[in-house]
Design a protein around this motif. Structure first.
Motif, PDB file in Angstrom:
ATOM      1  N   LEU A 168      48.194 -13.738  49.935  1.00 52.35           N
ATOM      2  CA  LEU A 168      48.312 -12.736  51.314  1.00 52.35           C
ATOM      3  C   LEU A 168      48.770 -11.472  50.812  1.00 52.35           C
ATOM      4  O   LEU A 168      48.553 -10.663  51.518  1.00 52.35           O
ATOM      5  CB  LEU A 168      48.779 -13.392  52.173  1.00 52.35           C
ATOM      6  CG  LEU A 168      48.305 -14.949  53.025  1.00 52.35           C
ATOM      7  CD1 LEU A 168      49.172 -15.289  54.083  1.00 52.35           C
ATOM      8  CD2 LEU A 168      46.976 -14.480  53.690  1.00 52.35           C
ATOM      9  N   ALA A 169      49.512 -11.391  49.951  1.00 49.41           N
ATOM     10  CA  ALA A 169      50.140 -10.289  49.601  1.00 49.41           C
ATOM     11  C   ALA A 169      48.997  -9.441  48.684  1.00 49.41           C
ATOM     12  O   ALA A 169      48.817  -8.038  49.057  1.00 49.41           O
ATOM     13  CB  ALA A 169      51.244 -10.371  48.327  1.00 49.41           C
ATOM     14  N   THR A 227      56.841  -6.923  54.400  1.00 44.61           N
ATOM     15  CA  THR A 227      58.225  -7.881  54.207  1.00 44.61           C
ATOM     16  C   THR A 227      58.465  -8.794  55.565  1.00 44.61           C
ATOM     17  O   THR A 227      59.003  -9.873  55.278  1.00 44.61           O
ATOM     18  CB  THR A 227      59.351  -6.715  54.225  1.00 44.61           C
ATOM     19  OG1 THR A 227      58.954  -5.986  53.108  1.00 44.61           O
ATOM     20  CG2 THR A 227      60.755  -7.340  53.930  1.00 44.61           C
ATOM     21  N   GLU A 228      58.171  -8.281  56.608  1.00 48.10           N
ATOM     22  CA  GLU A 228      58.443  -8.935  57.801  1.00 48.10           C
ATOM     23  C   GLU A 228      57.623 -10.210  57.795  1.00 48.10           C
ATOM     24  O   GLU A 228      57.954 -11.511  58.277  1.00 48.10           O
ATOM     25  CB  GLU A 228      57.987  -8.283  58.988  1.00 48.10           C
ATOM     26  CG  GLU A 228      59.039  -7.129  59.375  1.00 48.10           C
ATOM     27  CD  GLU A 228      58.415  -6.223  60.602  1.00 48.10           C
ATOM     28  OE1 GLU A 228      57.339  -6.346  61.232  1.00 48.10           O
ATOM     29  OE2 GLU A 228      59.203  -5.437  61.051  1.00 48.10           O
ATOM     30  N   LEU A 229      56.494 -10.165  57.185  1.00 47.95           N
ATOM     31  CA  LEU A 229      55.596 -11.451  57.141  1.00 47.95           C
ATOM     32  C   LEU A 229      56.048 -12.334  55.866  1.00 47.95           C
ATOM     33  O   LEU A 229      55.497 -13.548  55.689  1.00 47.95           O
ATOM     34  CB  LEU A 229      54.116 -11.159  56.882  1.00 47.95           C
ATOM     35  CG  LEU A 229      53.465 -10.344  58.042  1.00 47.95           C
ATOM     36  CD1 LEU A 229      51.969  -9.690  57.541  1.00 47.95           C
ATOM     37  CD2 LEU A 229      53.252 -11.477  59.047  1.00 47.95           C
ATOM     38  N   GLY A 230      56.935 -11.717  55.118  1.00 51.84           N
ATOM     39  CA  GLY A 230      57.316 -12.741  54.076  1.00 51.84           C
ATOM     40  C   GLY A 230      56.683 -12.306  52.605  1.00 51.84           C
ATOM     41  O   GLY A 230      56.520 -13.184  51.822  1.00 51.84           O
ATOM     42  N   LEU A 231      56.036 -11.103  52.618  1.00 55.24           N
ATOM     43  CA  LEU A 231      55.216 -10.798  51.514  1.00 55.24           C
ATOM     44  C   LEU A 231      55.438  -9.591  50.772  1.00 55.24           C
ATOM     45  O   LEU A 231      56.234  -8.907  51.457  1.00 55.24           O
ATOM     46  CB  LEU A 231      53.467 -10.380  52.116  1.00 55.24           C
ATOM     47  CG  LEU A 231      52.992 -11.802  52.944  1.00 55.24           C
ATOM     48  CD1 LEU A 231      51.804 -11.129  53.583  1.00 55.24           C
ATOM     49  CD2 LEU A 231      52.705 -12.637  52.115  1.00 55.24           C
ATOM     50  N   GLU A 232      55.195  -9.744  49.461  1.00 49.96           N
ATOM     51  CA  GLU A 232      55.347  -8.349  48.691  1.00 49.96           C
ATOM     52  C   GLU A 232      54.466  -7.405  48.859  1.00 49.96           C
ATOM     53  O   GLU A 232      53.223  -7.593  48.835  1.00 49.96           O
ATOM     54  CB  GLU A 232      55.478  -8.801  47.275  1.00 49.96           C
ATOM     55  CG  GLU A 232      56.621  -9.962  46.774  1.00 49.96           C
ATOM     56  CD  GLU A 232      56.561 -10.180  45.449  1.00 49.96           C
ATOM     57  OE1 GLU A 232      55.640  -9.372  44.651  1.00 49.96           O
ATOM     58  OE2 GLU A 232      57.340 -10.786  44.915  1.00 49.96           O
ATOM     59  N   ALA A 233      54.892  -6.248  49.124  1.00 51.98           N
ATOM     60  CA  ALA A 233      53.889  -5.074  49.326  1.00 51.98           C
ATOM     61  C   ALA A 233      53.342  -4.470  48.176  1.00 51.98           C
ATOM     62  O   ALA A 233      53.738  -4.868  46.988  1.00 51.98           O
ATOM     63  CB  ALA A 233      54.638  -4.018  50.140  1.00 51.98           C
TER      64      ALA A 233
END
Length: 233
Positions: A168-169, A227-233
């Motif tokens: 997803l990232a 970040t809010e989704l728990g993903l690395e941008a």
């Protein structure tokens, strides 16, 4: 923070060039809302539960409810809303064609990250509009996002399968790149919108430094959402 424009922005009735830019802006937002409705309704078919399906359906209904007010303003300018939206169908449809989600989670990330990026961009432009148009544009961006629902579902999915986070990232980065590409295409094809951002002798605009700061803000907000989704941008 969005950079503020001069309070003496022209009205859409007084300046033909400015009016054309406002018509384009309202039209592209309206068509974007229509496609958001279609996309969310389609994504609801991928929902793993009836509750999730209902949540997405409610998100879709919020998107379509925004369209009529935008169309009313276009009609007030003597413009057919459907003719005004026509030039934007190809680039927006192309964006969605290139970013069709493969599953439920990709659809959620697209709804949250992709729509958030578009909304941020329109808010930036709104700073250079007259007060009435600015209020309409901002209101169209702020009516219910169900962000907590999306964040909760994505974070729960990552907790169950950590490999999902990496996929997803990458998907979020792709959405960012595709959105910027299509935004540049629209701006290049529509001289009025480009002129609105550039400004003129009688109204404020963005110089190269201000344009750079705007894209920095857009990128930073994208990273915050990831970040809010728990993903690395």
């Amino acid at each position: 923070m969005v950079e503020s424009a001069d309070a003496t922005a022209p009205t859409a009735d007084a300046d033909p060039d400015y009016r054309a830019a406002v018509v384009d802006l309202l039209a592209v937002i309206a068509y974007g809302e229509i496609t958001a409705f279609e996309r969310l309704a389609e994504d609801a078919k991928l929902a793993p539960s009836l509750a999730d399906k209902l949540d997405l359906a409610q998100m879709a209904s919020i998107e379509i409810a925004k369209v009529e007010r935008l169309h009313e303003r276009l009609r007030a300018f003597g413009v057919d809303p459907f003719e005004a939206m026509a030039p934007f169908r190809a680039p927006i449809d192309e964006f969605h064609g290139h970013t069709a989600p493969a599953d439920w989670y990709e659809g959620l990330v697209k709804a949250y990250v992709g729509d958030g990026l578009a909304n941020d961009f329109y808010r930036e432009i709104a700073a250079y509009l007259d007060a009435d148009t600015r209020e309409l544009v901002v209101a169209s961006m702020e009516a219910g996002t169900h962000s907590a629902f999306v964040v909760e579902r994505v974070r729960a999915g990552i907790a169950e399968d950590h490999r999902l986070g990496g996929r997803l990232a990458l998907w979020g980065r792709r959405l960012m790149g595709e959105a910027l590409t299509q935004a540049q295409r629209v701006a290049a094809d529509r001289d009025e919108l480009s002129a609105l951002l550039a400004g003129g002798v009688d109204r404020p605009g963005l110089d190269l430094a201000a344009l750079g700061r705007m894209f920095t803000r857009l990128t930073e907000r994208h990273m915050e959402r990831m970040t809010e989704l728990g993903l690395e941008a």
